[in-house]
Scaffold this motif. Structure first.
Motif, mmCIF file in Angstrom:
data_model
loop_
_atom_site.group_PDB
_atom_site.id
_atom_site.type_symbol
_atom_site.label_atom_id
_atom_site.label_comp_id
_atom_site.label_asym_id
_atom_site.label_seq_id
_atom_site.Cartn_x
_atom_site.Cartn_y
_atom_site.Cartn_z
ATOM 1 N N LYS A 65 31.668 -39.351 -9.912
ATOM 2 C CA LYS A 65 32.709 -38.522 -9.305
ATOM 3 C C LYS A 65 32.069 -37.273 -8.705
ATOM 4 N N VAL A 66 32.389 -36.982 -7.451
ATOM 5 C CA VAL A 66 31.902 -35.785 -6.774
ATOM 6 C C VAL A 66 33.071 -35.105 -6.083
ATOM 7 N N GLU A 67 32.974 -33.796 -5.890
ATOM 8 C CA GLU A 67 34.067 -33.047 -5.281
ATOM 9 C C GLU A 67 33.976 -33.023 -3.757
ATOM 10 N N ASP A 68 32.781 -33.164 -3.205
ATOM 11 C CA ASP A 68 32.603 -33.068 -1.762
ATOM 12 C C ASP A 68 32.984 -34.363 -1.058
ATOM 13 N N ARG A 69 33.137 -34.284 0.273
ATOM 14 C CA ARG A 69 33.443 -35.458 1.101
ATOM 15 C C ARG A 69 32.231 -36.320 1.344
ATOM 16 N N ILE A 70 31.034 -35.710 1.320
ATOM 17 C CA ILE A 70 29.795 -36.421 1.614
ATOM 18 C C ILE A 70 28.817 -36.193 0.469
ATOM 19 N N VAL A 71 28.162 -37.265 0.054
ATOM 20 C CA VAL A 71 27.170 -37.178 -1.019
ATOM 21 C C VAL A 71 25.845 -37.711 -0.478
ATOM 22 N N ALA A 72 24.742 -37.140 -0.966
ATOM 23 C CA ALA A 72 23.404 -37.615 -0.597
ATOM 24 C C ALA A 72 22.831 -38.359 -1.789
ATOM 25 N N CYS A 73 22.615 -39.660 -1.635
ATOM 26 C CA CYS A 73 22.062 -40.475 -2.717
ATOM 27 C C CYS A 73 20.573 -40.659 -2.495
ATOM 28 N N GLU A 74 19.789 -40.382 -3.544
ATOM 29 C CA GLU A 74 18.342 -40.592 -3.499
ATOM 30 C C GLU A 74 17.907 -41.668 -4.491
ATOM 31 N N GLY A 75 18.843 -42.211 -5.258
ATOM 32 C CA GLY A 75 18.541 -43.290 -6.183
ATOM 33 C C GLY A 75 18.056 -42.839 -7.540
ATOM 34 N N ASP A 76 17.307 -41.744 -7.604
ATOM 35 C CA ASP A 76 16.757 -41.260 -8.864
ATOM 36 C C ASP A 76 16.409 -39.790 -8.711
ATOM 37 N N ASP A 77 16.356 -39.081 -9.817
ATOM 38 C CA ASP A 77 15.960 -37.660 -9.768
ATOM 39 C C ASP A 77 14.495 -37.507 -9.411
ATOM 40 N N ASN A 78 13.685 -38.500 -9.753
ATOM 41 C CA ASN A 78 12.265 -38.485 -9.438
ATOM 42 C C ASN A 78 12.071 -39.110 -8.057
ATOM 43 N N PRO A 79 11.596 -38.347 -7.064
ATOM 44 C CA PRO A 79 11.436 -38.890 -5.711
ATOM 45 C C PRO A 79 10.521 -40.114 -5.643
ATOM 46 N N ALA A 80 9.575 -40.230 -6.564
ATOM 47 C CA ALA A 80 8.670 -41.379 -6.549
ATOM 48 C C ALA A 80 9.390 -42.667 -6.944
ATOM 49 N N LEU A 81 10.501 -42.568 -7.639
ATOM 50 C CA LEU A 81 11.235 -43.749 -8.092
ATOM 51 C C LEU A 81 12.488 -44.015 -7.272
ATOM 52 N N GLY A 82 12.809 -43.127 -6.362
ATOM 53 C CA GLY A 82 14.050 -43.249 -5.602
ATOM 54 C C GLY A 82 13.899 -44.067 -4.333
ATOM 55 N N HIS A 83 14.741 -43.735 -3.355
ATOM 56 C CA HIS A 83 14.747 -44.413 -2.068
ATOM 57 C C HIS A 83 15.021 -43.375 -0.992
ATOM 58 N N PRO A 84 14.972 -43.758 0.282
ATOM 59 C CA PRO A 84 15.296 -42.787 1.346
ATOM 60 C C PRO A 84 16.696 -42.219 1.126
ATOM 61 N N ILE A 85 16.884 -40.977 1.491
ATOM 62 C CA ILE A 85 18.194 -40.341 1.315
ATOM 63 C C ILE A 85 19.228 -41.045 2.184
ATOM 64 N N GLU A 86 20.340 -41.384 1.563
ATOM 65 C CA GLU A 86 21.467 -41.948 2.296
ATOM 66 C C GLU A 86 22.650 -41.013 2.121
ATOM 67 N N PHE A 87 23.195 -40.549 3.230
ATOM 68 C CA PHE A 87 24.381 -39.704 3.189
ATOM 69 C C PHE A 87 25.592 -40.615 3.247
ATOM 70 N N ILE A 88 26.459 -40.496 2.230
ATOM 71 C CA ILE A 88 27.597 -41.403 2.082
ATOM 72 C C ILE A 88 28.888 -40.625 2.243
ATOM 73 N N CYS A 89 29.746 -41.090 3.144
ATOM 74 C CA CYS A 89 31.048 -40.472 3.378
ATOM 75 C C CYS A 89 32.051 -41.064 2.382
ATOM 76 N N LEU A 90 32.800 -40.195 1.720
ATOM 77 C CA LEU A 90 33.715 -40.630 0.659
ATOM 78 C C LEU A 90 35.173 -40.501 1.066
ATOM 79 N N ASP A 91 35.495 -40.806 2.310
ATOM 80 C CA ASP A 91 36.877 -40.670 2.779
ATOM 81 C C ASP A 91 37.812 -41.743 2.228
ATOM 82 N N LYS A 92 37.276 -42.860 1.788
ATOM 83 C CA LYS A 92 38.113 -43.937 1.260
ATOM 84 C C LYS A 92 38.525 -43.629 -0.174
ATOM 85 N N ASP A 93 39.609 -44.258 -0.614
ATOM 86 C CA ASP A 93 40.093 -44.053 -1.978
ATOM 87 C C ASP A 93 39.252 -44.794 -3.012
ATOM 88 N N GLU A 94 38.677 -45.950 -2.611
ATOM 89 C CA GLU A 94 37.867 -46.729 -3.548
ATOM 90 C C GLU A 94 36.418 -46.219 -3.525
#
Length: 111
Positions: A65-94
């Protein structure tokens, strides 16, 4: 002079690729790894029913759960274990799914 060196390097790399794979197509590397090895490894992994698949494990994680409309997912807190940043729009209800790691995000509406 530098362009001449790059061209020769590319030619040498292409020739090496032809030798290794029997093709100059850089995407055709299937000749290096035997398909039977991959298939038997996958079959062995699938036979072990005591372990959950990665998809089953990621589906057990509740939507974040996030309060903003857009979230940046990196997959993990450790950049070496994550993935490229994906900005996700949360305008949908699901919940919206990250295309790299499968984490789900949902906007927490405070009305």
């Amino acid at each position: 002079m530098a362009a001449f060196g790059r061209k020769n390097g590319f030619t040498a790399a292409t020739q090496l690729l032809k030798t290794l794979t029997g093709s100059s197509n850089s995407r055709s590397l299937s000749g290096i790894v035997d398909r039977e090895v991959i298939t038997s490894h996958t079959a062995k992994w699938m036979q072990d029913t005591s372990k959950k698949s990665p998809m089953e494990l990621i589906n057990e994680v509740p939507p974040i759960k996030v309060e903003d409309r857009i979230v940046a997912c990196e997959g993990d807190d450790n950049p070496a274990l994550g993935h490229p940043i994906e900005f996700i729009c949360l305008d949908k209800d699901e919940p919206t799914v990250c295309k790299y790691c499968g984490l789900r995000y949902q906007q927490d509406h405070h009305h």
